[in-house]
Design an enzyme around this catalytic site. Structure first.
Site, PDB file in Angstrom:
ATOM      1  N   GLY A   1     -50.852   7.134  52.912  1.00 53.72           N
ATOM      2  CA  GLY A   1     -50.923   8.052  53.972  1.00 53.72           C
ATOM      3  C   GLY A   1     -49.676   8.307  54.658  1.00 53.72           C
TER       4      GLY A   1
ATOM      5  CE  LYS B   1     -44.234   4.351  50.933  1.00 52.81           C
ATOM      6  NZ  LYS B   1     -44.962   3.374  51.772  1.00 52.81           N
TER       7      LYS B   1
ATOM      8  CB  VAL C   1     -55.633   5.936  54.331  1.00 50.92           C
ATOM      9  CG1 VAL C   1     -56.874   6.080  53.538  1.00 50.92           C
ATOM     10  CG2 VAL C   1     -54.529   6.757  53.702  1.00 50.92           C
TER      11      VAL C   1
ATOM     12  NE  ARG D   1     -50.702   0.928  59.199  1.00 54.36           N
ATOM     13  CZ  ARG D   1     -50.058   2.021  59.313  1.00 54.36           C
ATOM     14  NH1 ARG D   1     -48.980   2.175  60.091  1.00 54.36           N
ATOM     15  NH2 ARG D   1     -50.194   2.957  58.646  1.00 54.36           N
TER      16      ARG D   1
ATOM     17  CB  VAL E   1     -33.526   5.135  66.605  1.00 55.86           C
ATOM     18  CG1 VAL E   1     -32.717   4.247  66.142  1.00 55.86           C
ATOM     19  CG2 VAL E   1     -33.162   6.576  66.751  1.00 55.86           C
TER      20      VAL E   1
ATOM     21  CB  THR F   1     -47.408   9.829  59.335  1.00 58.27           C
ATOM     22  OG1 THR F   1     -48.775   9.180  59.132  1.00 58.27           O
ATOM     23  CG2 THR F   1     -47.721  10.807  60.418  1.00 58.27           C
TER      24      THR F   1
ATOM     25  CB  SER G   1     -34.653  -0.134  64.995  1.00 55.02           C
ATOM     26  OG  SER G   1     -34.371   0.385  63.795  1.00 55.02           O
TER      27      SER G   1
HETATM   28  P1  IMP Z   1     -56.411  -0.170  47.241  1.00 50.41           P
HETATM   29  O1  IMP Z   1     -54.948   0.346  46.773  1.00 50.41           O
HETATM   30  O2  IMP Z   1     -57.364   0.904  47.880  1.00 50.41           O
HETATM   31  O3  IMP Z   1     -56.996  -0.816  46.092  1.00 50.41           O
HETATM   32  O4  IMP Z   1     -56.379  -1.240  48.197  1.00 50.41           O
HETATM   33  C1  IMP Z   1     -55.613  -2.585  47.932  1.00 50.41           C
HETATM   34  C2  IMP Z   1     -54.895  -3.156  49.127  1.00 50.41           C
HETATM   35  O5  IMP Z   1     -53.759  -2.424  49.097  1.00 50.41           O
HETATM   36  C3  IMP Z   1     -55.590  -3.465  50.593  1.00 50.41           C
HETATM   37  O6  IMP Z   1     -55.164  -4.420  51.002  1.00 50.41           O
HETATM   38  C4  IMP Z   1     -55.077  -1.969  51.006  1.00 50.41           C
HETATM   39  O7  IMP Z   1     -55.231  -2.250  52.373  1.00 50.41           O
HETATM   40  C5  IMP Z   1     -53.592  -1.873  50.453  1.00 50.41           C
HETATM   41  N1  IMP Z   1     -53.170  -0.605  50.712  1.00 50.41           N
HETATM   42  C6  IMP Z   1     -53.411   0.310  49.789  1.00 50.41           C
HETATM   43  N2  IMP Z   1     -52.687   1.426  50.083  1.00 50.41           N
HETATM   44  C7  IMP Z   1     -51.808   1.127  51.269  1.00 50.41           C
HETATM   45  C8  IMP Z   1     -51.184   1.944  51.861  1.00 50.41           C
HETATM   46  O8  IMP Z   1     -50.578   3.119  51.632  1.00 50.41           O
HETATM   47  N3  IMP Z   1     -50.352   1.097  52.775  1.00 50.41           N
HETATM   48  C9  IMP Z   1     -50.796  -0.060  53.178  1.00 50.41           C
HETATM   49  N4  IMP Z   1     -51.440  -0.821  52.504  1.00 50.41           N
HETATM   50  C10 IMP Z   1     -52.221  -0.118  51.579  1.00 50.41           C
END
Ligand code: IMP
Length: 422
Positions: free
Chosen positions: A42, A18, A300, A305, A411, A44, A332
């Protein structure tokens, strides 16, 4: 004419890229606003050879003409906010008059972060895998009507802080979670509170509506993704805020009639961080290959992932919930070298096959269709007419299956590596 609020929402599990798109979009908008979440995000942004990771500050901060708003639906950690803002100041950006913070946004205390850890430890194998930033406990206090808001730092703050901290310490004693020391963190946090006082702390819901009445345009910058929404996500493996379109209205104080276009952003494949069901997850070398090429490590937390193929069941659901008008496909180019690309079109469990999102995705397996890969680099492509045929076919296939137009195709990570389709 009155202005509209366009929304840019991650529509899967977050990390869709985003930040790049908002930064690409900001020259078109007068205001960029965050409406939910906090430093768990986070975003970027890479341009001119520089890389920035934004957590609480809207991505419009790099556009000198845009007003940036941290809305009432957000939660904010003063120490992390100060660090993030100072990094931008060190890079030459002046923030104070361009960054407005809602007095109604809630504060993440150091003890909220300890509680986040304590609750996760207590859940054991059922833990959510949170980012540890105190998000859940802060929103819990908001709902329990005991939280502290940004506006509280302007009046008799020490006493209010001490009261909430004492409440948290009592809960931690009850949980037998006493192995923590926040003294240094707390000193820095208080410094952050003092630092925040130099920003315009405002009734941003009034400000946004006035700006819309004056014909100015607003971009609502989503955080996390639709499947992490507290209501519509894969509960309980979700974040604690409303990450979908409804959250734009409550998190900024704008009426539904103010909403214009809704951009739904997704990647050409899927990722998820933290725990929870993920039917398209790949546990094999293909998953590793997607992770390596896509650099799928958390902005973060640095965590790996989880990677998998694109999931049309999840995407169709998110498009419906959000009323997506335009799709944005990111990364993509990560699939450039794949011979065959798989697309999850349904879920199955035994003899049951589902094409819509079930109440609980646990135990469902992905059903795939295969499409041919384009096997050529997309990164130099700047116009739709230069798409390799197999890639153009892939886009047409997705648009038909999702019943929504893909307007923007990314891309590569740089701002320039973007194709607009009209
Ligand atoms: P929390 O928001 O720290 O409570 O995390 C809850 C869930 O949301 C966890 O599975 C995190 O990994 C996920 N999560 C929170 N923020 C993000 C993000 O910005 N990107 C991807 N996953 C996120």
């Amino acid at each position: 004419m009155k202005g509209k609020v366009d929304a840019l929402l991650g529509i899967v599990f977050g990390d869709e890229g985003k930040g790049k798109v908002v930064d690409f979009f900001t020259p078109r908008y007068d205001v960029v606003a965050r409406f939910a979440g906090g430093p768990n995000a986070g975003h970027t942004i890479i341009f001119g050879g520089q890389k920035f990771v934004l957590r609480s500050i809207p991505s419009g901060i790099f556009n000198e003409n845009a007003i940036n708003i941290i809305g009432n639906g957000c939660v904010i950690a003063p120490d992390l906010f100060m660090q993030e803002a100072q990094e931008l100041e060190a890079a030459g950006y002046t923030l104070t008059q361009r960054l407005h913070i809602s007095r109604r946004a809630h504060l993440i205390l150091p003890t909220h972060r300890v509680l986040d850890r304590a609750y996760e430890a207590a859940k054991g194998k059922d833990r959510v895998g949170t980012t540890g930033k105190g998000i859940g406990p802060t929103y819990s206090d908001k709902a329990a009507r005991v939280g502290l808001r940004v506006g509280d730092i302007l009046d008799n703050f020490e006493e209010k802080y001490a009261r909430l901290k004492a409440r948290h310490e009592q809960i931690l004693r009850d949980l037998h979670f006493t192995d923590y020391d926040i003294r240094e963190e707390e000193a820095r946090w208080m410094e952050g509170v003092a630092y925040m006082r130099r920003f315009p702390l405002k009734d941003t819901e009034i400000e946004i509506n006035e700006m819309l009445d004056a014909g100015r345009s607003v971009l609502a910058e989503g955080a996390q993704g639709s499947l992490l929404d507290i209501d519509h996500g894969t509960y309980p493996f979700v974040s604690s805020s409303s990450t979908t379109i409804g959250g734009v209205c409550t998190g900024l104080g704008v009426a539904p009639s103010r909403i214009g276009r809704v951009f739904g952003i997704f990647k050409a494949y899927s990722t998820r961080v933290g725990a929870g069901p993920f039917p398209v997850e790949l546990f094999d070398a293909t998953g590793d290959r997607i992770r390596d090429i896509g650099h799928e490590y958390g902005a973060v937390t640095g965590r790996n992932r989880r990677c998998g193929w694109i999931d049309l069941v999840a995407l169709r659901y998110a498009i419906t919930i959000n009323g997506v008008t335009d799709l944005v496909m990111m990364k993509s180019d990560v699939l450039d070298t794949f011979e065959t690309i798989r697309v999850c079109t349904a879920y199955k469990k035994g003899d049951d096959v589902l094409c819509h999102m079930p109440y609980d995705t646990a135990g469902w397996e992905a059903v795939y269709e295969d499409v041919p890969g384009w096997k050529t680099s997309l990164s130099a492509v700047r116009s739709e007419k230069d798409f390799p045929k197999a890639f153009a076919d892939y886009i047409a296939y997705l648009e038909k299956a999702l019943d929504a137009p893909i307007r923007i195709v990314s891309v590569g990570p740089d701002r320039e590596e973007t194709v607009m389709r009209e």
